[in-house]
Every structure is written in C-alpha cells, then in structure tokens.
Design an enzyme around this catalytic site. Structure first.
Site, PDB file in Angstrom:
ATOM      1  N   SER A  33      21.594  27.466  82.054  1.00 23.52           N
ATOM      2  CA  SER A  33      21.493  26.125  82.600  1.00 23.52           C
ATOM      3  C   SER A  33      20.862  26.155  83.981  1.00 23.52           C
ATOM      4  CB  SER A  33      22.906  25.526  82.668  1.00 23.52           C
ATOM      5  OG  SER A  33      22.858  24.163  83.003  1.00 23.52           O
ATOM      6  N   ASN A  34      20.737  24.984  84.568  1.00 25.54           N
ATOM      7  CA  ASN A  34      20.282  24.844  85.953  1.00 25.54           C
ATOM      8  C   ASN A  34      21.464  24.412  86.804  1.00 25.54           C
ATOM      9  OD1 ASN A  34      17.661  25.380  85.288  1.00 25.54           O
ATOM     10  ND2 ASN A  34      16.894  23.340  85.742  1.00 25.54           N
ATOM     11  N   ARG A  35      21.475  24.748  88.083  1.00 24.40           N
ATOM     12  CA  ARG A  35      22.549  24.294  88.951  1.00 24.40           C
ATOM     13  C   ARG A  35      22.321  22.836  89.326  1.00 24.40           C
ATOM     14  NH1 ARG A  35      23.571  28.048  93.905  1.00 24.40           N
ATOM     15  NH2 ARG A  35      25.199  26.486  94.206  1.00 24.40           N
TER      16      ARG A  35
END
Ligand code: CTP
Ligand code: CA
Length: 227
Positions: A33-35
């Site tokens: 995922s992305n932060r």
C-alpha cells in the site's frame, strides 16, 4: 457551528473526491500500500459538503468516519478506485484527486495464502512481479465532458519543480503541492497551489482549515453552474 456558517460557495455543485491509500493484494491476507491516513481527503470532502456541494467520496481503506452528508464508496485497489471514479465522473462538476494511489499492482498475486513452508520445502520470500495501475486523474482529465480537475502532489523534494511539471503532464487547471514528510500522519498541512497564473502558497494550517481554504480557491476558479 462554525461548519454551519461556512459560505455556500459550492451550492448546487457535484463534487467527486478520492481519498486514502489504495491496497494491492499479494495474497488474500497480505497487501502492499501507500502511506495515507485519508485525513486531508476527508477534510476536503467535509469542507465541500459544508460549502453546499453534493459530495461523493471514493475512499481506500482508512480508519476515519464518513463526514456528515457525504456519499462514501469504499474500494481497496487502484483498479477498483478507477472503476468507481469512472462510473461517477461524468455526473460530477468538480473532481478532486487526493488519494495516494498505488502506481503498481502485483501481477502475480496468489489466490491462496502464501506459506513459509510448502510441503517439506522452505518457500523463501516471494518474487513479486508488478504491473502498472491506471492513472485515475489523467483518465478523468482526458474525458470529453470532464469535470473541473484538481490534483495533489505529495513530494519529498524539489516540490515546486515536480508539482508544476505534474500539473502540466496531467493537463489539469489546479494542482495542490505539499511536502510528504510534513503532511503525512499530521493534523496540519502546508498547501501550495499551482495554476495557470503561477504559485500560491498557503500558510501551515490544521487540515480542516486548509481544506476550507482550498474549497474557496476551487469555487473561485472553477466555472459556475449554468443558471
Ligand atoms: N493519481 C491518480 N491515479 C494514479 C496515480 C495518481 O489519480 N494511478 C492522482 C493522485 O491522486 C494525485 C495525482 O494523481 O492527485 C498525483 O499523484 P502522484 O502519485 O503524486 O503522481 P504520479 O503521476 O503517480 O507520479 P509519481 O508517483 O511518480 O510522483
Ligand atoms: Ca504516484
């Protein structure tokens, strides 16, 4: 009460917003995922609603409550977010892409949980292969009957240069730049607006207030509803 007294600068307009991260499956129990907490996107959704808009929020996984009066559509992957946005974009007057969309998905995702030991043998770490995700903002910005598009750019360096180039590359009238390391996980943010006229820095503000300022800026720049 403050929310109630916000000027209704977007009355009658339909605003579509993406927020949060996307998650891309490695297997049924693991993702990359992305932060992104989603706080900025949700604050913008709330501010647009306060300003009188009908708001649809396409959200990746977050721990946040849906802002009052906002229609929320939950998605996980970038490809799901793309589908949901494309289904609603033609009906929108304004599109604000705040989501931290994964640029790639796992091309060789497993449909069963990967095990450290398969049979008798140690499996070792999986060799992931990646394939590009669709660019949601670029696709909306290329629609013949496109809504007025706003993009975001969270950069760690060269913010001015990267943000101005990104706005031109995506073909959008307004891009909001910020420094990832100052904004991520924080309750405050410093927006810099990039448009045809140049660069407009905002002060460092709580995300709620930065969102309201941005909604004002969008209302002033975007075309009014036909009477
Ligand atoms: N965006 C999108 N779909 C993607 C990637 C990005 O809609 N697949 C949107 C983001 O929501 C943001 C803008 O495009 O509004 C810029 O995203 P960013 O990740 O900063 O830009 P990229 O073009 O992906 O470039 P890079 O990650 O290499 O900086
Ligand atoms: Ca990206």
């Amino acid at each position: 009460l403050i929310a109630f007294f916000q000027p209704k600068v977007l009355a009658g307009r339909r605003v579509l917003i993406t927020a949060g991260p996307t998650t891309e499956r490695i297997d049924p129990v693991r993702v990359i995922s992305n932060r992104s907490s989603g706080k900025t996107g949700y604050a913008i959704a709330r501010a647009a609603r306060e300003a009188g808009a009908a708001v649809t929020l396409v959200s990746g996984p977050t721990a946040l409550n849906t802002p009052h009066g906002v229609q929320r559509i939950n998605v996980e992957s970038a490809r799901q977010m793309h589908d949901a946005v494309m289904a609603h974009a033609a009906a929108a007057d304004i599109f604000i892409a705040v989501a931290a969309v994964a640029d790639w998905h796992v091309a060789n995702a497993s449909d069963h949980k990967l095990k450290k030991i398969e049979g008798q043998a140690v499996s070792g770490p999986p060799a992931l292969k990646f394939a590009p995700n669709p660019d949601i903002l670029a696709d909306v910005a290329q629609m013949p009957n496109r809504p007025w598009c706003v993009g975001f750019a969270a950069e760690t360096e060269n913010l001015h240069e990267y943000a101005a180039a990104k706005r031109r590359r995506k073909g959008i009238p307004l891009l909001v730049g910020n420094l990832a390391q100052e904004s991520m996980d924080a309750d405050t943010t410093t927006f810099i607006l990039f448009d045809d006229a140049g660069v407009h820095p905002l002060p460092r503000l709580p995300k709620t207030d930065a969102a309201r300022k941005l909604i004002q800026a969008i209302a002033h720049r975007s075309p009014q509803h036909p009477p």
